[in-house]
Design an enzyme around this catalytic site. Structure first.
Site, PDB file in Angstrom:
ATOM      1  N   ASN A   9      27.743  50.373   5.360  1.00 21.50           N
ATOM      2  CA  ASN A   9      27.503  51.388   6.388  1.00 21.50           C
ATOM      3  C   ASN A   9      28.355  52.628   6.071  1.00 21.50           C
ATOM      4  OD1 ASN A   9      27.982  52.950   8.778  1.00 21.50           O
ATOM      5  ND2 ASN A   9      27.124  51.299  10.004  1.00 21.50           N
ATOM      6  N   HIS A  12      30.857  56.640   8.549  1.00 22.67           N
ATOM      7  CA  HIS A  12      32.160  57.291   8.714  1.00 22.67           C
ATOM      8  C   HIS A  12      32.477  58.312   7.633  1.00 22.67           C
ATOM      9  CE1 HIS A  12      32.802  55.391  12.429  1.00 22.67           C
ATOM     10  NE2 HIS A  12      32.501  54.216  11.902  1.00 22.67           N
ATOM     11  N   HIS A  45      23.565  54.797  11.077  1.00 23.10           N
ATOM     12  CA  HIS A  45      23.237  54.747  12.505  1.00 23.10           C
ATOM     13  C   HIS A  45      23.004  56.181  12.977  1.00 23.10           C
ATOM     14  CE1 HIS A  45      24.637  53.240  16.766  1.00 23.10           C
ATOM     15  NE2 HIS A  45      23.449  53.831  16.785  1.00 23.10           N
ATOM     16  N   ARG A  47      22.841  58.102  15.723  1.00 19.18           N
ATOM     17  CA  ARG A  47      23.123  58.003  17.161  1.00 19.18           C
ATOM     18  C   ARG A  47      22.409  59.109  17.917  1.00 19.18           C
ATOM     19  NH1 ARG A  47      27.754  54.466  18.505  1.00 19.18           N
ATOM     20  NH2 ARG A  47      27.421  55.237  20.589  1.00 19.18           N
ATOM     21  N   ARG A  51      26.631  61.890  16.326  1.00 21.03           N
ATOM     22  CA  ARG A  51      28.057  62.094  16.020  1.00 21.03           C
ATOM     23  C   ARG A  51      28.420  61.743  14.575  1.00 21.03           C
ATOM     24  NH1 ARG A  51      30.784  57.192  19.384  1.00 21.03           N
ATOM     25  NH2 ARG A  51      29.624  58.132  21.072  1.00 21.03           N
ATOM     26  N   GLU A  72      19.951  52.057  11.825  1.00 20.20           N
ATOM     27  CA  GLU A  72      20.269  51.535  13.163  1.00 20.20           C
ATOM     28  C   GLU A  72      19.834  52.562  14.196  1.00 20.20           C
ATOM     29  OE1 GLU A  72      24.305  49.112  11.838  1.00 20.20           O
ATOM     30  OE2 GLU A  72      24.455  50.781  13.233  1.00 20.20           O
ATOM     31  N   THR A 103      29.728  50.795  18.938  1.00 19.13           N
ATOM     32  CA  THR A 103      28.804  49.905  19.642  1.00 19.13           C
ATOM     33  C   THR A 103      29.581  48.727  20.234  1.00 19.13           C
ATOM     34  OG1 THR A 103      27.307  50.496  17.861  1.00 19.13           O
ATOM     35  CG2 THR A 103      26.527  48.836  19.418  1.00 19.13           C
ATOM     36  N   GLU A 153      21.193  40.374  14.188  1.00 18.96           N
ATOM     37  CA  GLU A 153      22.522  40.684  13.665  1.00 18.96           C
ATOM     38  C   GLU A 153      23.492  40.352  14.786  1.00 18.96           C
ATOM     39  OE1 GLU A 153      23.098  43.997  11.138  1.00 18.96           O
ATOM     40  OE2 GLU A 153      25.118  44.385  11.874  1.00 18.96           O
ATOM     41  N   HIS A 194      30.031  44.302  12.477  1.00 20.01           N
ATOM     42  CA  HIS A 194      30.938  45.017  13.367  1.00 20.01           C
ATOM     43  C   HIS A 194      32.387  44.562  13.253  1.00 20.01           C
ATOM     44  CE1 HIS A 194      32.255  47.668  16.483  1.00 20.01           C
ATOM     45  NE2 HIS A 194      31.080  48.238  16.398  1.00 20.01           N
TER      46      HIS A 194
HETATM   47  N1  PXP Z   1      26.253  46.515  12.439  1.00 23.33           N
HETATM   48  C1  PXP Z   1      25.877  47.228  13.524  1.00 23.33           C
HETATM   49  C2  PXP Z   1      24.620  46.845  14.217  1.00 23.33           C
HETATM   50  C3  PXP Z   1      26.645  48.325  13.966  1.00 23.33           C
HETATM   51  O1  PXP Z   1      26.268  49.022  15.051  1.00 23.33           O
HETATM   52  C4  PXP Z   1      27.798  48.679  13.244  1.00 23.33           C
HETATM   53  C5  PXP Z   1      28.599  49.868  13.667  1.00 23.33           C
HETATM   54  O2  PXP Z   1      27.835  51.019  13.570  1.00 23.33           O
HETATM   55  C6  PXP Z   1      28.124  47.922  12.115  1.00 23.33           C
HETATM   56  C7  PXP Z   1      27.344  46.832  11.749  1.00 23.33           C
HETATM   57  C8  PXP Z   1      29.315  48.246  11.267  1.00 23.33           C
HETATM   58  O3  PXP Z   1      30.480  48.076  11.982  1.00 23.33           O
HETATM   59  P1  PXP Z   1      31.869  48.558  11.352  1.00 23.33           P
HETATM   60  O4  PXP Z   1      31.731  50.015  11.082  1.00 23.33           O
HETATM   61  O5  PXP Z   1      32.859  48.225  12.391  1.00 23.33           O
HETATM   62  O6  PXP Z   1      32.054  47.773  10.078  1.00 23.33           O
END
Ligand code: PXP
Length: 241
Positions: A9, A12, A45, A47, A51, A72, A103, A153, A194
């Site tokens: 992901n 960030h 994601h 959003r 953001r 996402e 989330t 998930e 997450h």
């Molecule tokens: N999976 C889902 C469905 C999420 O919403 C997120 C956060 O956007 C993640 C995985 C990744 O989480 P993290 O950034 O804490 O590793």
């Protein structure tokens, strides 16, 4: 035994870019590098408040990426329209609250049943794999199957948080394990995501049958110190066990 896939992901990278309103660091560059260094898919994601990733990022990444793109989205008609426009390989439906930092929990499948079912039906017609982000409980797993999702998930935020604060994880671990076993039994693919760190990945990798992990914040943060190649490599090594 299956070797789980690693979805990276890159939200960030966009968070850092947006902090200055410049066009760097580039989420596309991060996606292409993650692909080169062994990511099995890229997660972003979009959003509702934009953001992290913007629609323009989605467009560019979808155009240039060779591995699957996992988008996402919140369960809304706007996000359905965007998904159908850009056709990512996978869509994971997640809940969204405007004031949350991240989330905070899984979907309320009972409350959003018909909207989610409609979204899944539309995505399936375009052959997009669908996944639902849920809490580790058997009832939600059952509803996810009934609603027509291909995968679930499981939200691992709670167990990762307990582990970070050196608290007892036994109960949460059992809940996840039971949900995974039940989901596999009724024919769902199972993903975890997450809050996952190297430490929590090691713990979660003890659960058999996980098809995919989606990891962002820690992996990207760690890349500052050890590089994205090493960060991906370390996760892949841990998850293979
Ligand atoms: N999976 C889902 C469905 C999420 O919403 C997120 C956060 O956007 C993640 C995985 C990744 O989480 P993290 O950034 O804490 O590793």
């Amino acid at each position: 035994m299956i070797t789980p896939r690693l979805g990276v992901n890159i939200d960030h990278v966009a968070t850092i870019r947006n902090a200055r309103g410049e066009n760097y660091p580039s989420p596309l560059r991060a996606a292409i590098l993650a692909q080169k260094f062994g990511a099995d898919s890229i997660t972003i994601h979009l959003r509702e408040d934009r953001r992290h990733i913007k629609e323009e990022d989605l467009k560019e990444i979808k155009k240039k990426l060779k591995i699957p793109l996992n988008l996402e989205i919140a369960p809304t008609n706007e996000m359905l329209r965007i998904s159908l426009k850009y056709k990512p390989t996978f869509v994971c439906i997640v809940p969204e609250k405007r004031m949350e930092i991240t989330t905070e929990g899984g979907l309320n499948l009972k409350k959003k049943y018909f909207l989610i079912k409609k979204i899944i039906n539309h995505l399936k017609k375009k052959k997009i794999r669908t996944s639902l982000f849920i809490e580790p409980n058997l009832n939600d797993v059952k509803i996810a199957k009934k609603i027509g999702a291909d995968c679930i998930e499981i939200h691992t935020g709670k167990i990762c948080n307990l582990l970070n604060h050196k608290k007892n994880i036994k109960k949460e671990f059992k809940k996840i394990q039971k949900s995974v076993n039940f989901a596999k039994f009724i024919g769902l693919e199972v993903h975890l995501g997450h809050g996952i760190t190297f430490h929590s990945a090691k713990l979660l990798s003890k659960i058999q049958g996980i098809n995919e992990y989606n990891i962002g914040h820690f992996l990207i943060g760690e890349s500052i110190f050890i590089g994205i190649k090493e960060s991906i490599n370390k996760f892949k090594k841990i998850l293979k066990k």
